[in-house]
Design an enzyme around this catalytic site. Structure first.
Site, PDB file in Angstrom:
ATOM      1  N   GLU B  70      45.098  12.136  64.531  1.00 62.04           N
ATOM      2  CA  GLU B  70      45.603  11.407  63.365  1.00 62.04           C
ATOM      3  C   GLU B  70      47.100  11.144  63.450  1.00 62.04           C
ATOM      4  O   GLU B  70      47.563  10.057  63.158  1.00 62.04           O
ATOM      5  CB  GLU B  70      45.279  12.164  62.071  1.00 62.04           C
ATOM      6  CG  GLU B  70      43.839  12.042  61.616  1.00 62.04           C
ATOM      7  CD  GLU B  70      42.899  12.969  62.366  1.00 62.04           C
ATOM      8  OE1 GLU B  70      43.386  13.842  63.124  1.00 62.04           O
ATOM      9  OE2 GLU B  70      41.680  12.834  62.192  1.00 62.04           O
ATOM     10  N   HIS B 139      37.573  17.193  52.200  1.00 58.01           N
ATOM     11  CA  HIS B 139      37.106  15.826  52.415  1.00 58.01           C
ATOM     12  C   HIS B 139      36.966  15.077  51.087  1.00 58.01           C
ATOM     13  O   HIS B 139      36.218  14.120  51.000  1.00 58.01           O
ATOM     14  CB  HIS B 139      35.735  15.824  53.112  1.00 58.01           C
ATOM     15  CG  HIS B 139      35.758  16.308  54.522  1.00 58.01           C
ATOM     16  ND1 HIS B 139      35.972  17.625  54.854  1.00 58.01           N
ATOM     17  CD2 HIS B 139      35.603  15.641  55.695  1.00 58.01           C
ATOM     18  CE1 HIS B 139      35.937  17.746  56.169  1.00 58.01           C
ATOM     19  NE2 HIS B 139      35.722  16.566  56.701  1.00 58.01           N
TER      20      HIS B 139
END
Lengths: 440, 338, 339
Positions: B70, B139
């Protein structure tokens, strides 16, 4: 340099007042001496003229807002002059918000300033909207019950307070009433090219109570009678105070669009006639006051309460007879006719509320005597020496230019007790005023 | 910038995900500089099937699967934006953007300023966000307030398929980095979407429902929940105005203030954690403005609970504002009961 | 370091024309004088904040930029003055930036740590260790996608090789075969911790194996060696063969920043590296190969000093940015809503 428009001091003990109406919108042209805005104080309402010719800008005080005297509320710019930011240097409404004492030099003329703290209202729980509304309408939050949690005053509480300032003192036996919509009624009679006559009746009376004068007045003009809120055919309305009542009358007067008019008022109607003359001096040619209210504190409230409360000819008659010097003037027919006009209990309840508001504790809660000094049209006062409702001595507050007609053996109803004499004085005032204006 | 740019062409029913894909398809087809980057966005079609089959149409050079990196991926996107490409970078979950905070916050947001205006970073990032999928604490977050706190970034949160497409195309036109938080529960929601190119202005809220009794300012999926609540409230005689903020940076002050001036009451509804969240900003905005004078009750915030998003479905539902809670809060506020 | 044996002509002398070599030495001198000048201004209290001096590392900066054009990009580090000047920036605008002036490269918004001359291909110094690594890869991605033929040289320090960004960036550059050259300036210390204690591998270039790219460790104070390695990597990148990792072992003779008190290293070590100063070595090489005379070098050094002095003077009297413009350039299109 733009010319400041100052919120003027119009009464000696005036510290602040409200702007009732702006006659000119921001950006519009105005000529010197044009009416610019109406102001209202506890005691009076009057029109303020433009101090200069030009264009109105920076209108800082909105309609309904309370302003301290001496504060700049707008500026007038000459044609072509650059309009920038609000000029500095003078206190503006923002500098002196309601509730704070404005800076003044002439403190020796003022009543001792009340020790008001900004917290006086601030320690009351209230929403910002409620505070803004209360400040705008000049209402003290302390006097309002809050309906929100922990007694928080909300906007709706202030609005309710506007409409019902105090519960009626003496209405336990009276039915309730609901406000109605619609314009104040105006009864018209006669016709002609000359300036019309506009009449205002007193509390608990109505337009027809002045009808007897009609045939005795000059027949070359129209006669109009405006009926007060909750009186005659006018809608029942809440009245927040004398200034509010005067505003309602003024709004209806403006609708009528009368360029020139002679005004006549009896009792409470007399006070309203004075207030109107103060705010609409250009339109008013003469003022004739019959036993006017608003010139002093004393008030025969007991008599008025009796009349308002009466639900039958039997209870109405004795109170009506208190109005005149000679009780015999009030015949049984007169009483029955009066009672027929007062048959609507809701109307009587509304009048009781209005009486409580205007005459708390049997006191005239308003004072328009200052107006008499400012009148620049011919004015006459007609009063009976035996008036038990409003003492004739209040007339002594009038300045020398106001003619005083004191009638012996007459009570509170000179136009009933001495119809022809009153009509004659009134006609004389109307005709002379017409001539003098024409001669100019 | 004040209204949706002129829309031509037909209107189709598309899902939120399809609408975003449509926007990316248009962008890839019309501008060679546009590249998509992200984890598993190629043949897999993206974790939420947003990129779908675009890789087959435009090839792996334009629809680039990145390694699970990321920070590096975001940094590559920053560098590419700095030097002529128009990357659209997809995080698999907005939660994973925390791995890339350095590149987003220190680099993308600040490069233009640090270099005295010599560069721009025309970067679009897409961040699937929010709770309700049972994916638990790592999440399911709503991090828009974090990024909204950073000058140099713009943060958008479409709540309808139409806005999802319009805001993405507007973000691509924007010379500065724009983060688009897409609510995962909305991906399958259908709605009318004009075909062809149009943009929805960044920085302009939408008044979803006009009303007079209170203002409900909400973002993302909460705008839809607020609309639903408003329908029930209307049956009770409470007329709520619902504002979908659509972007939280820049935030549309004027639309909110005008509404509060009208209604006198403000309820903020947002899924992010209540403390220091979007609703705090909206509240302060009103409190600091002239609209304060019009308030006729306290400002009320409904935000996420002060805990990570739990796994258990009952708990998960309980920790973010739901329609009944919005109704209760709005009712109490409108009735002056709080 | 032994002198170059006669007859064994160094790469640089073989590869570059004399003007280019003289210009390279001039830049090295300019970097040295620039940093000494900046240091003096700092000590006199004329510059605030902090700065990271690269004195002793000039051969790495200049050598790595020898085969780059203005279209080629570099990303730089917090120790980036040398990279900036090597890539062609002007002394005046750099000093103006140090003094925080509106006429500086970053209009006084960036200062020493964010200095950049974007027009010359410098994407900026970076205050975050490892911050420039992925950005350099992105820049290389642009070049490849847009077919510009440009390469990107990514300068970073030994400290950055332990950042995740280093590994992610090298990996992506390699899988996508991007035209990027990773130039590690290993000056032995990440602030105070020596590489032996912070890095598992002996040479940082050993990490290249993990990302399937060439890696080389060399004497970073040898201008010719740096130029040779980087030129080779640039050629490889331009040919589409992907990235390389070059480790220039060098030394900063000054502390990490202005607040460093050198507690982690000895005077002897500093003295040893001062003897390996890349600038006299470069001058000696050019004199010994007849590129210029000792006198030329002295004149060049004096000219550099003059340029620095006038740069400082100009910067001191340059205009300050207006406070009202403090929020300008946060966004490309300024709007009040963004304030």
């Amino acid at each position: 340099m733009p010319v400041e428009v100052i919120f003027p001091k119009v009464d000696m003990d005036m510290e602040r007042g409200r702007i009732a109406t702006w006659h000119v919108k921001p950006g519009e042209r105005v000529s010197k001496s044009d009416p610019l805005f109406d102001i209202e104080t506890d005691k009076a309402a009057m029109e303020v003229e433009s101090p200069a010719e030009g264009f109105l800008h920076h209108v800082l005080a909105k309609e309904g807002s309370e302003v301290a005297i001496g504060v700049a509320v707008a500026w007038i710019y000459a044609e072509g002059e650059d309009v920038g930011d609000v000029p500095e240097g003078r206190p503006t409404p923002a500098d002196a918000p309601p509730g704070r004492e404005p800076d003044r030099d002439e403190t020796q003329w003022q009543r001792p300033a009340q020790a008001t703290s900004p917290l006086d209202a601030g320690n009351r729980r209230a929403t910002p909207a409620a505070r803004a509304l209360a400040a705008q309408r000049g209402i003290d939050l302390k006097n309002i019950g809050g309906s929100g949690p922990r007694g928080r005053v909300q906007a709706k509480d202030v609005i309710a307070n506007l409409q019902a300032p105090e519960p009626p003192l003496d209405t336990r036996s009276l039915p309730g009433w609901r406000p109605e919509r619609g314009d104040l009624a105006v009864v018209r009679s006669g016709s002609g090219a000359h300036a019309p006559i506009l009449m205002f009746h007193g509390l608990a009376a109505d337009g027809p109570s002045l009808e007897a004068l009609d045939p005795l007045l000059p027949q070359d003009r129209e006669v109009l009678k405006m009926e007060l809120p909750s009186h005659g055919r006018s809608p029942r309305r809440r009245v927040a105070g004398f200034a509010d009542l005067a505003r309602q009358v003024r709004v209806r007067f403006d609708d009528l669009a009368l360029d020139n008019v002679h005004i006549v008022g009896h009792s409470l109607g007399g006070a309203l006639a004075l207030a109107l003359a103060d705010t609409r001096p250009r339109q008013v040619r003469s003022v004739t006051l019959i036993s006017p209210a608003g010139l002093g504190p004393e008030f025969g409230g007991q008599i008025l309460r009796g009349i308002i409360r009466a639900g039958s000819a039997a209870s109405l008659g004795p109170w009506l007879r208190q109005l005149t010097s000679d009780p015999a003037t009030i015949t049984e027919d007169y009483v029955r006719a009066a009672m027929a006009a007062r048959g609507d209990a809701a109307m009587r309840a509304a009048q009781a509320d209005m009486a409580c508001t205007l005459f708390p504790d049997d006191t005239q809660g308003f004072d328009v005597s200052g107006t008499l000094n400012r009148l620049d049209c011919p004015a006459r006062i007609i009063w009976g020496r035996d008036d038990k409702v409003v003492p004739w001595r209040h007339a002594l507050r009038a300045p020398g230019k106001v003619a005083l007609h004191l009638l012996e053996g007459v009570g509170h109803l000179p136009h009933v007790e001495r119809l022809e004499e009153v009509a004659s004085i009134l006609s004389d005032n109307v005709c002379r005023s017409s001539r003098s204006r024409a001669a100019n | 910038m004040n209204a949706e740019s002129s829309v031509r062409g037909e209107v189709h029913e598309l899902s939120y995900a399809e609408s975003i894909r449509d926007a990316m398809d248009i962008a890839l087809g019309s501008d060679e500089r546009v590249v998509l980057m992200g984890e598993d966005i190629g043949v897999y079609g993206g974790a939420f099937q947003v990129t779908g089959s675009l890789v087959h149409k435009y090839g792996e050079d334009r629809v680039m699967d990145t390694p699970i990196s990321e920070l590096g991926g975001a940094g590559v996107a920053v560098g590419a934006a700095l030097t002529g490409l128009r990357p659209i970078f997809e995080f698999q979950f907005s939660d994973f953007s925390t791995l890339a905070m350095e590149q987003i916050v220190n680099q993308a947001a600040k490069l233009r300023y640090m270099l005295g205006g010599a560069v721009s970073v025309p970067l679009v990032m897409r961040l699937p966000s929010g709770s309700g999928t049972g994916a638990a604490a790592q999440h399911s977050q709503s991090l828009e307030a974090w990024y909204g706190h950073v000058p140099g970034l713009k943060v958008a949160q479409p709540s309808t398929p139409r806005d999802a497409k319009g805001l993405l195309l507007a973000a691509l036109e924007d010379p500065d980095p724009v983060l688009i938080f897409e609510h995962k529960l909305l991906y399958k929601m259908k709605g009318p979407v004009p075909s062809g190119y149009y943009t929805t202005p960044i920085g302009k809220a939408a008044v979803r429902r006009e009303g007079t009794d209170l203002t409900i300012a909400a973002n993302s999926i909460m705008a839809l929940k607020a609309e639903e609540a408003a329908k029930t409230l209307a049956d009770e005689g409470i007329d709520a105005e619902v504002i979908d903020l659509r972007t939280v940076r820049p935030i549309d002050r004027e639309t909110v203030l005008a509404s509060v001036r009208k209604t006198g009451r403000l309820l903020c509804v947002y899924e992010g954690v209540k403390t220091l969240g979007v609703g705090a900003e909206v509240s302060a905005m009103v409190a600091e403005s002239d609209a304060f004078d019009f308030l006729d009750g306290p400002i009320v915030r409904l935000g996420g609970a002060e805990c990570p998003i739990p796994y258990n479905p009952k708990l998960e539902e309980a920790v973010v504002p739901q329609v009944p809670a919005i109704i209760r809060a709005a009712r109490d506020l409108a009735n002056g009961a709080i | 370091m032994p002198d170059t044996p006669p007859g064994n002509t160094p790469y640089a002398v073989r590869a570059y024309r004399p003007e280019a070599l003289r210009e390279a030495l001039r830049k090295m001198l300019l970097i040295r004088k620039f940093e000494e000048g900046a240091e003096e201004c700092y000590m006199r209290g004329l510059i605030h904040g902090t700065m990271h001096l690269s004195i002793g590392q000039e051969a790495s900066a200049v050598g790595a930029c020898m085969s780059l054009g203005d279209d080629d990009k570099i990303t730089s580090t917090h120790r980036g003055h040398g990279h900036c000047l090597a890539k062609g920036a002007g002394v005046d605008k750099m000093f103006a930036e140090f003094f925080g002036k509106e006429t500086g490269y970053c209009r006084g918004r960036g200062g020493s740590m964010h200095i950049a001359d974007v027009a010359k291909g410098n994407l900026g110094a970076n205050g975050i260790v490892g911050g420039g690594l992925p950005i350099a890869v992105g820049s290389a991605l642009s070049a490849k996608r847009l077919g510009t033929g440009a390469v990107t040289v990514c300068f970073f320090g030994d400290g950055a090789n332990n950042e995740g960004a280093f590994h992610e960036a090298l990996n992506m550059a390699s899988i996508w075969k991007l035209p990027v050259i990773f130039v590690c300036e290993n000056n032995r210390y990440g602030m105070s911790v020596p590489t032996e204690r912070s890095t598992a591998v002996k040479n940082i270039a050993d990490r290249a194996i993990a990302y399937a790219m060439p890696g080389v460790t060399l004497d970073g104070n040898d201008f010719s060696a740096v130029a040779e390695a980087v030129d080779g990597a640039v050629a490889r990148a331009r040919a589409g063969d992907g990235p390389s990792l070059i480790e220039n072992v060098t030394y900063r003779t000054r502390g990490h920043s202005r607040s460093d008190r050198n507690r982690y290293r000895s005077r002897q070590e500093i003295a040893l590296w001062t003897e390996r100063d890349p600038i006299p070595r470069m001058a000696k090489m050019l004199v010994s190969h007849g590129v210029m005379t000792e006198d030329d070098v002295e004149k060049m050094e004096a000219a550099a000093a003059d340029e620095i002095a006038s740069g400082i003077e100009a910067a001191r009297s340059a205009p300050e940015p207006g406070v009202e413009d403090a929020t300008r350039d946060v966004y490309t299109v300024h709007s009040e809503a963004m304030e």
